[in-house]
Write a protein that holds these residues in place. Structure first.
Motif, mmCIF file in Angstrom:
data_model
loop_
_atom_site.group_PDB
_atom_site.id
_atom_site.type_symbol
_atom_site.label_atom_id
_atom_site.label_comp_id
_atom_site.label_asym_id
_atom_site.label_seq_id
_atom_site.Cartn_x
_atom_site.Cartn_y
_atom_site.Cartn_z
ATOM 1 N N ALA B 102 0.834 -1.202 0.000
ATOM 2 C CA ALA B 102 0.000 0.000 0.000
ATOM 3 C C ALA B 102 0.869 1.253 0.000
ATOM 4 O O ALA B 102 0.613 2.213 -0.743
ATOM 5 N N GLY B 103 1.918 1.252 0.836
ATOM 6 C CA GLY B 103 2.814 2.399 0.880
ATOM 7 C C GLY B 103 3.469 2.650 -0.467
ATOM 8 O O GLY B 103 3.611 3.800 -0.906
ATOM 9 N N LEU B 104 3.843 1.577 -1.125
ATOM 10 C CA LEU B 104 4.455 1.719 -2.449
ATOM 11 C C LEU B 104 3.507 2.445 -3.395
ATOM 12 O O LEU B 104 3.910 3.379 -4.105
ATOM 13 N N GLY B 105 2.244 2.015 -3.394
ATOM 14 C CA GLY B 105 1.271 2.666 -4.263
ATOM 15 C C GLY B 105 1.085 4.138 -3.915
ATOM 16 O O GLY B 105 1.065 5.004 -4.803
ATOM 17 N N LEU B 106 0.985 4.414 -2.614
ATOM 18 C CA LEU B 106 0.782 5.799 -2.187
ATOM 19 C C LEU B 106 1.960 6.680 -2.587
ATOM 20 O O LEU B 106 1.792 7.778 -3.120
ATOM 21 N N PHE B 107 3.166 6.193 -2.329
ATOM 22 C CA PHE B 107 4.353 6.988 -2.654
ATOM 23 C C PHE B 107 4.468 7.219 -4.154
ATOM 24 O O PHE B 107 4.824 8.302 -4.600
ATOM 25 N N ALA B 108 4.193 6.170 -4.928
ATOM 26 C CA ALA B 108 4.367 6.292 -6.375
ATOM 27 C C ALA B 108 3.434 7.358 -6.941
ATOM 28 O O ALA B 108 3.856 8.207 -7.737
ATOM 29 N N VAL B 109 2.164 7.335 -6.517
ATOM 30 C CA VAL B 109 1.241 8.324 -7.092
ATOM 31 C C VAL B 109 1.503 9.717 -6.523
ATOM 32 O O VAL B 109 1.447 10.718 -7.254
ATOM 33 N N ALA B 110 1.808 9.796 -5.230
ATOM 34 C CA ALA B 110 2.085 11.117 -4.658
ATOM 35 C C ALA B 110 3.337 11.722 -5.289
ATOM 36 O O ALA B 110 3.369 12.921 -5.613
ATOM 37 N N GLY B 111 4.361 10.891 -5.473
ATOM 38 C CA GLY B 111 5.590 11.392 -6.068
ATOM 39 C C GLY B 111 5.394 11.841 -7.502
ATOM 40 O O GLY B 111 5.964 12.854 -7.933
ATOM 41 N N THR B 112 4.600 11.090 -8.237
ATOM 42 C CA THR B 112 4.336 11.470 -9.625
ATOM 43 C C THR B 112 3.579 12.790 -9.682
ATOM 44 O O THR B 112 3.923 13.687 -10.470
ATOM 45 N N GLN B 113 2.537 12.906 -8.853
ATOM 46 C CA GLN B 113 1.784 14.164 -8.779
ATOM 47 C C GLN B 113 2.720 15.348 -8.537
ATOM 48 O O GLN B 113 2.646 16.364 -9.221
ATOM 49 N N LYS B 114 3.591 15.192 -7.551
ATOM 50 C CA LYS B 114 4.445 16.324 -7.192
ATOM 51 C C LYS B 114 5.395 16.680 -8.328
ATOM 52 O O LYS B 114 5.627 17.856 -8.615
ATOM 53 N N ALA B 115 5.949 15.652 -8.977
ATOM 54 C CA ALA B 115 6.864 15.925 -10.089
ATOM 55 C C ALA B 115 6.128 16.627 -11.221
ATOM 56 O O ALA B 115 6.663 17.547 -11.852
ATOM 57 N N LEU B 116 4.884 16.203 -11.497
ATOM 58 C CA LEU B 116 4.088 16.892 -12.520
ATOM 59 C C LEU B 116 3.844 18.340 -12.101
ATOM 60 O O LEU B 116 3.964 19.258 -12.918
#
Lengths: 226, 226, 226
Positions: B102-116
């Protein structure tokens, strides 16, 4: 106009070096039995970590290697080719060593140029050029939990530093950037090539407290000749 | 208003992921016999190094993990709990693996959002989302001088990349951010969960120059260890 | 005026600490049989990696250690001296440990000051001060593929943290910066010195899954329901 030309030159240099360095990363990853993803990470790291470190340190964020997809594509291509044809890449060992020397020269001069463009003083710009050249290989080795080869053996970083010094000195006396860049890369390549052919090495100090089994060959390094 | 809501969502995602990742760091540190300070450093590193690396690379300094004390507090809490109740955490191994997915999923989407949000192009934003997800575990392993497990085994990074890709594509076709974020995190979680259950692995290349004792097949070591 | 004075104080503290830390890097590099270049890299890394990490994280780029040649010169001097006189440095082992404790205190307070100057909140500023103190040694160990000693043994980071806390608290209650800086460095030095003399250590947790040789005391993990 000249800015634009410089930019294109730097990009071409960077991408060429990235490919050959990525080959070394992929090869090392395969030897350590990484899976496909690991091999591609090693390719990208070996090809780009030096430049990324340089860019983070001079404040050029996002780093060039992340601002476009070019560097990623070139790195993945090198990784995929190596992954499916490791024997082929291995047979090309000698050419790859040559290309690696060329990549070292290209990275060192391109990194130095960029650091100068960002206003670093000449001495540190040359060091950042050297870091651009050796940072990828160091990261590759550290990811595989090996002491970076560049810290242990061979004339490698010094060749990069010599090439970087040419760029810095040429820039200080206002020689044409293109000529200086080519001269610096050529000097680095030549030094690295000679060091490989003749087995030049840097001295190793005597350890005042050697471990249990001192190797007899450790005796010969008197620390005299460079 | 919407900005604010997005910000709160990102913070909540980040903190949840930080806690479960910090558990993995603390567990690994205890196994390597680190002292209390070392265990807490591993907790913080495993929980935050991915996000810190992302923030440094996109120029969001000081990184979110250092701008407030929330991330530190969550990481230290995970570390202290693990330190004084390692057996309890160990018995929770299976739940922790679930939370890790679950943490992996959360980090991946949050990190992508921030980079965008910081203007990176879609391909590299997805990669930075993946880095956010796997960077903590890589740092944990490197601090313990182990080749990062994510480079050797399992479908882990690819799951993060798939989740990140959902965010990037959803953002490109202007789907609602919340829906896209949830879908991305769910896809990553599902892929990671399936990979664990079924033992999915990526291929490993044949080494053209195997070492002294060539294993006839890939080592079956440690699938799915944290 | 006061700004200028503060700046000079910070520079002097930084350079003094850099030299003693660089000695530790060079000594470690020689023990691992690095060549001259490797020893100099270790000197520079041990002397400057903590400050560089701090500066990158707070957005002070290029880092102070790269903006001038002072830090490089001081680090190379320490490396060269150690390289050609390792026996001499080894005989100075006890003085060097003392200087290392002093360097730790200087780095911790200087790093905390700088992080506060860059607007970080007090808790994270103290942590960045600690990172300034321990980052060089951690990088030195990681380059040599050893688990950082600071994570495994001794009261080292905690001493740095205590010194950093003095600076943060003193700054919060608006005590004079000079007095606070000196008090923080002195506290760190005293703690580190006492910890060395008396062998103070932090606790190590029981591993619920011990490796091959389980110590008998590892058995006591029974009642921990979480």
């Amino acid at each position: 106009m000249k800015e634009h030309w410089m930019g294109t030159l730097l990009l071409a240099l960077d991408l060429s070096g990235t490919f050959v360095f990525a080959l070394s990363g992929a090869t090392a990853g395969i030897k350590k039995r990484l899976d496909l993803f690991g091999v591609l990470v090693l390719s990208f790291a070996a090809g780009n970590a030096g430049g990324i470190a340089r860019d983070v340190l001079i404040g050029a964020v996002p780093p060039a290697a992340l601002a476009t997809w070019y560097y990623l594509a070139v790195s993945l291509l090198a990784g995929v080719v190596t992954f499916w044809r490791p024997a082929g890449i291995d047979r090309l060992r000698n050419p790859v060593l040559l290309f690696d020397a060329a990549g070292l020269g290209l990275f060192a001069v391109a990194g130095t140029q960029k650091a100068l463009n960002f206003g670093l003083n000449p001495v540190m710009a040359a060091l950042l050029g050297m870091l651009t050249g050796i940072g990828g290989g160091m990261t590759r080795d550290l990811f595989l939990t090996e002491v970076p080869i560049v810290l242990r053996a061979d004339i490698y970083a010094l060749a990069a530093l010599a090439g970087a010094a040419v760029v810095v000195i040429g820039s200080a006396v206002r020689l044409p950037a293109t000529a200086v860049t080519i001269a610096g890369a050529a000097l680095c390549f030549a030094l690295r090539y000679l060091a490989m052919c003749r087995g030049w090495r840097l001295p190793v100090a005597d350890d005042p407290q050697p471990p249990k089994t001192p190797a007899p060959k450790d005796r010969k390094d008197d620390g005299g000749s460079l």
